[in-house]
Design an enzyme around this catalytic site. Sequence first.
Site, short mmCIF file in Angstrom:
data_model
loop_
_atom_site.label_atom_id
_atom_site.label_comp_id
_atom_site.label_asym_id
_atom_site.label_seq_id
_atom_site.Cartn_x
_atom_site.Cartn_y
_atom_site.Cartn_z
N GLY A 1 -2.86 -0.28 68.17
CA GLY A 1 -2.10 -1.40 68.75
C GLY A 1 -0.75 -0.88 69.17
N GLU A 2 0.28 -1.65 68.91
CA GLU A 2 1.63 -1.24 69.28
C GLU A 2 2.41 -1.02 67.98
OE1 GLU A 2 3.53 0.46 71.53
OE2 GLU A 2 1.96 -0.60 72.65
N SER A 3 2.67 0.23 67.68
CA SER A 3 3.22 0.52 66.35
C SER A 3 4.62 -0.06 66.13
CB SER A 3 3.21 2.03 66.10
OG SER A 3 4.01 2.69 67.04
N HIS B 1 -9.83 6.58 67.43
CA HIS B 1 -10.33 5.24 67.06
C HIS B 1 -11.79 5.30 66.61
CE1 HIS B 1 -7.03 2.71 68.72
NE2 HIS B 1 -6.86 3.73 69.52
N ILE C 1 -6.73 6.81 72.74
CA ILE C 1 -6.14 5.85 73.68
C ILE C 1 -4.62 5.86 73.49
CG2 ILE C 1 -6.08 3.43 74.44
CD1 ILE C 1 -8.88 3.12 73.09
N ARG C 2 -3.92 6.39 74.45
CA ARG C 2 -2.45 6.58 74.32
C ARG C 2 -2.14 7.09 72.90
NH1 ARG C 2 0.85 2.34 74.59
NH2 ARG C 2 -0.75 0.91 73.94
N CYS D 1 -4.55 5.59 65.11
CA CYS D 1 -3.70 5.53 66.30
C CYS D 1 -2.33 4.94 65.95
CB CYS D 1 -4.41 4.78 67.42
SG CYS D 1 -3.77 5.23 69.02
N GLU E 1 -13.26 3.15 64.94
CA GLU E 1 -13.79 1.78 64.99
C GLU E 1 -14.33 1.42 66.38
OE1 GLU E 1 -10.72 2.66 65.16
OE2 GLU E 1 -9.58 1.30 66.45
N ARG F 1 4.52 9.90 69.65
CA ARG F 1 3.74 8.80 70.22
C ARG F 1 3.30 9.14 71.64
NH1 ARG F 1 6.84 3.27 69.21
NH2 ARG F 1 5.13 2.55 70.50
#
Length: 192
Positions: free
Chosen positions: A53-55, A170, A134-135, A82, A172, A108
């Site tokens: 997500g967005e850390s 990821h 992913i990023r 991530c 998951e 990041r």
Amino acid sequence: MIRIGILDLQGDVSEHLEMTTRTLEKMGIEAEAVKIKSPSEVADCQGIIISGGESTIIGKLLQEEGIDQVIRDRKIPVMGTCAGMVLLASATDYQQPLLNLIPMKVKRNGFGRQKLSFQQEIEIFDQKYPGIFIRAPYAYEVPPEVEVLSQIQDKVVAVRYQNNLALSFHPELSDDTRMHEYFIKEVAKCVE
Ligand code: GLN
């Protein structure tokens, strides 16, 4: 009964819940996976998963809610994927609240713009895993007490330290339950 909490503040929480539930069924152990948001729900878990997500956002919420303190005080094992890996670190290249549970630095979006997302097979414990990035962040300045489980060239993408597991990718989002299995086994060892 073991309870694995999927931190439900932001990010791909449902995917982790689904994967953890599926993994527990497969393992056939007395355990459940639940979404958790409050410090008391966190305190009721024996293991915690922090999603991608967005850390920055997840970190701020963790701090505001006082969840970071509960995780640290109770030494609850954490698997971070991530953004979750970023949060486990002791330092990043951004100003953001961190859990500071693994002494390592994290860069990041570390794989550069041209490769914001990619899939690459990686090796952990002599086995191949599908790596969905992913990023994705990577770890660097990893001291010897932190065990590096996998790297892509010089970029560290999986580590374990004490009861915590940090993954750049990821699991998951793949069909492969082995990383979740591994984490759940570690949690089970801690409650024995
Ligand atoms: N780049 C994001 C961050 O550092 C992580 C991306 C992700 O979790 N897929 O917060």
